[in-house]
Design a protein around this motif. Structure first.
Motif, PDB file in Angstrom:
ATOM      1  N   ARG A 116       1.115  -1.357   0.141  1.00 58.65           N
ATOM      2  CA  ARG A 116      -0.001  -0.014  -0.077  1.00 58.65           C
ATOM      3  C   ARG A 116       0.890   1.268  -0.030  1.00 58.65           C
ATOM      4  O   ARG A 116       0.274   2.387  -0.468  1.00 58.65           O
ATOM      5  N   ASP A 117       2.108   1.068   0.616  1.00 58.13           N
ATOM      6  CA  ASP A 117       2.982   2.458   0.809  1.00 58.13           C
ATOM      7  C   ASP A 117       3.769   2.562  -0.472  1.00 58.13           C
ATOM      8  O   ASP A 117       4.420   3.466  -0.324  1.00 58.13           O
ATOM      9  N   GLU A 118       3.767   1.826  -1.430  1.00 58.43           N
ATOM     10  CA  GLU A 118       4.610   2.023  -2.805  1.00 58.43           C
ATOM     11  C   GLU A 118       3.994   3.120  -3.475  1.00 58.43           C
ATOM     12  O   GLU A 118       2.826   3.148  -3.890  1.00 58.43           O
ATOM     13  N   PRO A 119       5.010   3.827  -3.766  1.00 56.36           N
ATOM     14  CA  PRO A 119       4.812   5.095  -4.802  1.00 56.36           C
ATOM     15  C   PRO A 119       4.113   4.574  -6.041  1.00 56.36           C
ATOM     16  O   PRO A 119       4.467   3.549  -6.650  1.00 56.36           O
ATOM     17  N   LEU A 120       3.140   5.182  -6.533  1.00 55.42           N
ATOM     18  CA  LEU A 120       2.427   4.718  -7.864  1.00 55.42           C
ATOM     19  C   LEU A 120       3.565   4.856  -9.132  1.00 55.42           C
ATOM     20  O   LEU A 120       3.306   4.071 -10.011  1.00 55.42           O
ATOM     21  N   ILE A 121       4.352   5.948  -9.077  1.00 54.60           N
ATOM     22  CA  ILE A 121       5.284   5.927  -9.868  1.00 54.60           C
ATOM     23  C   ILE A 121       6.188   4.859 -10.234  1.00 54.60           C
ATOM     24  O   ILE A 121       6.483   4.212 -11.340  1.00 54.60           O
ATOM     25  N   SER A 122       6.337   3.996  -9.162  1.00 58.26           N
ATOM     26  CA  SER A 122       7.001   2.906  -8.984  1.00 58.26           C
ATOM     27  C   SER A 122       6.483   1.659  -9.592  1.00 58.26           C
ATOM     28  O   SER A 122       6.759   0.856 -10.413  1.00 58.26           O
ATOM     29  N   VAL A 123       5.270   1.488  -9.169  1.00 60.46           N
ATOM     30  CA  VAL A 123       4.272   0.547  -9.649  1.00 60.46           C
ATOM     31  C   VAL A 123       4.171   0.561 -11.078  1.00 60.46           C
ATOM     32  O   VAL A 123       4.010  -0.349 -12.030  1.00 60.46           O
ATOM     33  N   LEU A 124       3.844   1.950 -11.638  1.00 61.46           N
ATOM     34  CA  LEU A 124       3.448   2.058 -13.084  1.00 61.46           C
ATOM     35  C   LEU A 124       4.755   1.760 -13.877  1.00 61.46           C
ATOM     36  O   LEU A 124       4.798   1.046 -14.828  1.00 61.46           O
ATOM     37  N   ARG A 125       5.958   2.189 -13.282  1.00 61.25           N
ATOM     38  CA  ARG A 125       7.130   1.717 -14.178  1.00 61.25           C
ATOM     39  C   ARG A 125       7.233   0.257 -14.049  1.00 61.25           C
ATOM     40  O   ARG A 125       7.928  -0.276 -15.326  1.00 61.25           O
TER      41      ARG A 125
END
Length: 173
Positions: A116-125
């Motif tokens: 839940r705490d992972e940045p969205l930009i990291s998930v998108l990448r």
């Protein structure tokens, strides 16, 4: 020369310049977290057992209007993920013989997960580089949701619309 004229001074060019955008503001998607999406979307996750057939999976995908199912055992332990793309590939390999096959034969077993705490930009990448569109969200070895690439893009679009509205209000007053 008029007496009110004053020659430019060195300090005139040293004024601080104000800008409407910066690297930080342009990368504000990096401040969004997975929990922002889960909070809005909810934590509903649809799963299927590995011994179920692809026919059952296709029916569930259609009924729920979703693009992937979590494959879990009776205890809810994540074993894999089954996406529409997995099923389409199998359809191409075994035309007319696909739907009776077991989920465990077709699912992706090596599943990328996030917290839940992972940045969205990291998930998108990670989704873009891995060429997948669904990512389970785990906390303490427990499934707490799923995010899609569409969720991440939609979240960012909403942020951009809000920023544009704020700028308009700032300009108009």
């Amino acid at each position: 020369m008029p007496t009110s004229y004053q020659a430019p001074r060195r300090s005139d060019s040293e004024r601080s310049k104000e800008v409407s955008q910066s690297a930080a503001s342009n990368l504000s998607a990096g401040t969004g977290k997975v929990k922002d999406i889960i909070r809005k979307k909810g934590d509903d996750v649809f799963s299927i057992r590995p011994q179920d057939t692809l026919g059952n999976a296709v029916q569930l995908l259609s009924e729920k209007r979703i693009g992937a199912l979590i494959v879990a055992d009776a205890n809810g332990t994540l074993l894999g993920i089954l996406s529409e793309r997995d099923i389409v590939r199998k359809l191409a390999e075994t035309p007319g013989r696909t739907l009776p096959q077991k989920v465990e034969e077709v699912m992706t077993a090596n599943v990328e997960v996030c917290t839940r705490d992972e940045p969205l930009i990291s998930v998108l990448r990670r989704m873009t580089e891995g060429r997948f569109r669904h990512m389970p969200v785990m906390e303490d070895n427990r499934l707490v949701g799923i995010v899609t690439i569409g969720d991440v893009v939609n979240h960012r679009l909403n942020e951009l619309e809000f920023e544009a509205l704020q700028l308009k209000q700032l300009i108009v007053g």
